[in-house]
Design a protein around this motif. Structure first.
Motif, short mmCIF file in Angstrom:
data_model
loop_
_atom_site.label_atom_id
_atom_site.label_comp_id
_atom_site.label_asym_id
_atom_site.label_seq_id
_atom_site.Cartn_x
_atom_site.Cartn_y
_atom_site.Cartn_z
N VAL A 194 73.00 21.36 30.48
CA VAL A 194 73.95 20.35 30.96
C VAL A 194 75.12 20.98 31.71
N TRP A 197 75.71 19.67 35.25
CA TRP A 197 75.73 18.22 35.48
C TRP A 197 76.97 17.73 36.23
N ILE A 205 70.05 14.94 38.15
CA ILE A 205 70.06 14.92 36.68
C ILE A 205 68.83 14.19 36.16
N ILE A 209 65.73 15.83 33.82
CA ILE A 209 65.27 15.28 32.54
C ILE A 209 63.81 14.86 32.62
N ARG A 217 63.64 16.66 25.32
CA ARG A 217 64.62 15.58 25.47
C ARG A 217 65.30 15.29 24.14
N VAL A 228 74.98 13.81 27.12
CA VAL A 228 73.84 12.91 27.32
C VAL A 228 74.28 11.45 27.24
N THR A 231 76.77 10.41 30.61
CA THR A 231 76.51 10.90 31.96
C THR A 231 75.59 9.94 32.71
N VAL A 234 71.29 9.86 33.30
CA VAL A 234 70.49 10.05 32.10
C VAL A 234 69.82 8.73 31.75
N ARG A 239 70.70 7.80 26.38
CA ARG A 239 72.14 7.59 26.20
C ARG A 239 72.41 6.82 24.91
#
Length: 570
Positions: A194, A197, A205, A209, A217, A228, A231, A234, A239
Motif C-alpha cells: 500500500v 497508493w 490500485i 488488487i 487480499r 484498505v 482508499t 479498493v 473496504r
C-alpha cells in the motif's frame, strides 16, 4: 445442522450471549493492556539491550505481540456477533414459545420432537360448534394439531438456523485471529503493497488488487485495514471488511483511554482551562476534593464509553430496509475518526437499478450520523430495493446551535475541504456502480459541497440541490461547473418559506449562486405533505428529505429516473 430439541430450547437464555459479549469486550481491553506492556518493554530496552541476542528477541516477540492484537480485534468482532445473535436467537425462540403456548392453551400435548397431539377428548363447546358430531370435532382437533406441529417445527428449524449462523459468525471472527499471515507479493508490488497508493490512480490500485489471490487480499485487509478501508479504488467488499477491523481498533483505542491512570485524566481536564493560574487552582482542588476528582474522572470516561457504544452500533446488524424480518451487516465504505469521515452504503448494490449519494448539511457529525443513515434507508425501502443509497460524511461539517450554527455555515472552508474528496469518491462510485445511473443529493450546506465538487470535476448522471445553501463555492454560472459527465442532468428543490432562501445567491455570498435560478437547472415541486397541507415553512427544510410526502417521492423519482412521476415547477 442439528435442530435443538424443545426441552433444550425451553432452558435457553439468549441474553447470556450479551453477557458473553460484555465479557469478551473486557477481555480484549485487558489483553490489549498486556500487549501494550510488551511493546513498551521492548521499545524501552532498545538503548540498553543490544546485540544479536537482543535483535533475535525482538524478532521473536514481534509475531507474538501482533497475534495478541489480532486476538483483541477478534474478541471485539466476536462480541458484536454475539450481541447480534442474542437478538436474532431471542426473537426466534420467542416464536417457538408462542406456538407452544398456543398449543397448550388449546389443550394439546407437545412432545420434545415438536409434534403436537390433540386433546384426548373434544370439548363440549367444540362438539356443539361441529353440529353435535364427535367425529367432526375430533377431525378439527387433528387438523389444528397438524397445523401447530408444522408451525412449531418451522419455528424450531428457524431457531436452529439462527443458532448455526451465529456460531459460524463467531467462529469466523476468532479464526481470523488464529490464521497464519500469508505473504503478499502481487506482481510488481513492493514489500509494503500500500506504500505507493497515495500516488497511484484508482484504476492502478484496482488493477493491483485484481492481480492478487484471495488469500493475499485477506492478508491485505488484516495487515493494512486503515488503508484498505479508506482508499478509493479498493473493491467495496474489501473496504467493508477492513472497516470492521478499523471500528474494532477504534473501540480498543477508547478502552485504552479509559485504562490510563487517573492523573492523566485529571491533566486532560486541566488542559481545557484558559489560564495557567486557573489550571493550577483546579489541580490543587482536584487533589483535595474527592467528589470533584471522581466527577472529573467519570466525565473523562463518559466520552470514551459513549464512543464505544456508538462504534458497537456500527458493528451491529440492522434490519434489511426491504425485509424488516431479515437482519444484515452494515456496509461501511469509509471509517476515519481522525478525519471525521464515515461513508455507508444502504441497500443491495447487486440488486439495485440506481444509486444515490446523499451529502448532508449543518450539524452533521461523525458520531451523530444516525439520522442521515435513516434517511438513506427510507429511500431504499421506498424503492423496494431498486435503489442503493450512500450517506456521505467526508469530513467535518459546520455545527452549532441556532445563530452560531448559521454563522459557522457561512464559512466555505468546509465545502472547499470536502469537495475534492467527494470528487475522488465519485470516480470510485462510477467504477463500483457499473452501468447503474448515479444521482447526488446535496442537502442544505451539502448543496454547497456538492456544487463545489461539480466545479472540481464530479462524475454524476443526475444532481439534485435540495434546500441548498448555494450552487457551490465560486459557482456563479453553469459554465463554472465541470462535471466529467457532459450529459449530467441537474435539478433543484427549495420549499416555499424555507429560511435557506435568505442566503441563496446573495451577492458575494460564500456559497455561490442560487441553484434554483441557474439556467438549465430543473426546479422540482415540493407539493403537499401527508396531511394535505403544502410542504412549506421552516420545517420543510428537513422534511422534504424525511417525510414520505410529494417532495420526497419527487426526489425518489429523480433517483430512479422515473420521468413519468417527476413533478417540475410550471
Amino acid at each position: 445442522m442439528t435442530e435443538p430439541g424443545l426441552a433444550e430450547v425451553l432452558t435457553w437464555r439468549p441474553e447470556a450471549l450479551t453477557e458473553l459479549a460484555d465479557a469478551w469486550d473486557g477481555a480484549a481491553a485487558r489483553l490489549q493492556a498486556q500487549a501494550d506492556t510488551v511493546d513498551d518493554a521492548m521499545a524501552g530496552s532498545s538503548g540498553v539491550f543490544t546485540g544479536s541476542a537482543a535483535d533475535a528477541a525482538r524478532h521473536a516477540i514481534g509475531p507474538t505481540a501482533a497475534g495478541l492484537r489480532r486476538m483483541c480485534q477478534a474478541l471485539i468482532l466476536a462480541a458484536a456477533e454475539a450481541r447480534d445473535a442474542a437478538g436474532v436467537i431471542g426473537h426466534a425462540r420467542d416464536r417457538v414459545l408462542a406456538v407452544v403456548s398456543d398449543a397448550r392453551s388449546a389443550g394439546c400435548r407437545v412432545a420434545d420432537d415438536a409434534t403436537v397431539a390433540p386433546p384426548a377428548e373434544p370439548s363440549a363447546a367444540l362438539v356443539i360448534v361441529s353440529g353435535g358430531s364427535d367425529s367432526v370435532a375430533r377431525a378439527l382437533l387433528d387438523q389444528r394439531a397438524a397445523e401447530l406441529t408444522r408451525a412449531l417445527q418451522g419455528a424450531l428449524s428457524a431457531l436452529g438456523a439462527a443458532d448455526a449462523d451465529a456460531a459460524r459468525a463467531i467462529d469466523t471472527a476468532f479464526n481470523a485471529a488464529s490464521a497464519a499471515p500469508a505473504a503478499v507479493r502481487p506482481a510488481a508490488a513492493a514489500a509494503d503493497p500500500v506504500a505507493g497508493w497515495p500516488k497511484m490512480s484508482q484504476d492502478s490500485i484496482a488493477g493491483q488488487i485484481a492481480a492478487m489471490s484471495e488469500s493475499q487480499r485477506r492478508h491485505l485487509i488484516e495487515q493494512w485495514p486503515d488503508e484498505v478501508g479508506n482508499t478509493d479504488g479498493v473493491p467495496w467488499q474489501m473496504r467493508v471488511a477492513a472497516n470492521r477491523i478499523n471500528i474494532a481498533d477504534a473501540i480498543l483505542d477508547e478502552h485504552r483511554k479509559i485504562d490510563v491512570p487517573e492523573e492523566v485524566k485529571l491533566r486532560a481536564a486541566m488542559a481545557r482551562t484558559l489560564y495557567p493560574a486557573d489550571a493550577e487552582r483546579l489541580w490543587v482542588t482536584l487533589h483535595v476534593d474527592p467528589a470533584l476528582r471522581a466527577a472529573t474522572v467519570a466525565a473523562y470516561d463518559r466520552g470514551a464509553r459513549r464512543l464505544i457504544e456508538y462504534y458497537e452500533t456500527l458493528l451491529a446488524d440492522v434490519p434489511d430496509p426491504v425485509d424488516r424480518d431479515r437482519w444484515v451487516p452494515r456496509q461501511i465504505l469509509s471509517f476515519d475518526p481522525g478525519r471525521e469521515s464515515l461513508i455507508e452504503l444502504s441497500g443491495d448494490l447487486d440488486r439495485a437499478r440506481a444509486v444515490a449519494v446523499i451529502v448532508p448539511g449543518l450539524n452533521t457529525t461523525f458520531d451523530g450520523s444516525a439520522d442521515d443513515v435513516a434517511t438513506a434507508r427510507r429511500f431504499v425501502a421506498g424503492s423496494g430495493g431498486d435503489v442503493a443509497m450512500i450517506s456521505y460524511l467526508g469530513g467535518h461539517f459546520p455545527t452549532g446551535p441556532l445563530l452560531a450554527g448559521v454563522v459557522d455555515a457561512a464559512d466555505p472552508r468546509y465545502a472547499l475541504q470536502m469537495a475534492p474528496r467527494l470528487v475522488a469518491f465519485s470516480e470510485d462510485v462510477e467504477r463500483q456502480a457499473g452501468a447503474l445511473p448515479v444521482t447526488y443529493l446535496g442537502h442544505s450546506y451539502g448543496g454547497s459541497i456538492l456544487g463545489t465538487a461539480e466545479r472540481l470535476g464530479l462524475t454524476a448522471d443526475r444532481v439534485v440541490y435540495v434546500e441548498a445553501a448555494g450552487a457551490g463555492v465560486g459557482v456563479h454560472d453553469p459554465s463554472d461547473w465541470h462535471d466529467r459527465n457532459p450529459g449530467v442532468v441537474r435539478f433543484s428543490m427549495t420549499a416555499p418559506g424555507d429560511p435557506i432562501a435568505l442566503v441563496q445567491g446573495i451577492p458575494f455570498g460564500p456559497h455561490g449562486a442560487d441553484p434554483d435560478e441557474m439556467p438549465g437547472v430543473i426546479q422540482l415541486q415540493t407539493g403537499r405533505r401527508l396531511t394535505g397541507a403544502p410542504m412549506a415553512g421552516p420545517r420543510a427544510h428537513s422534511d422534504v428529505m424525511n417525510e414520505p410526502s410529494d417532495a420526497w417521492h419527487n426526489i425518489l423519482a429523480v433517483i430512479r429516473g422515473d420521468r413519468e412521476h417527476i413533478r417540475v415547477m410550471g
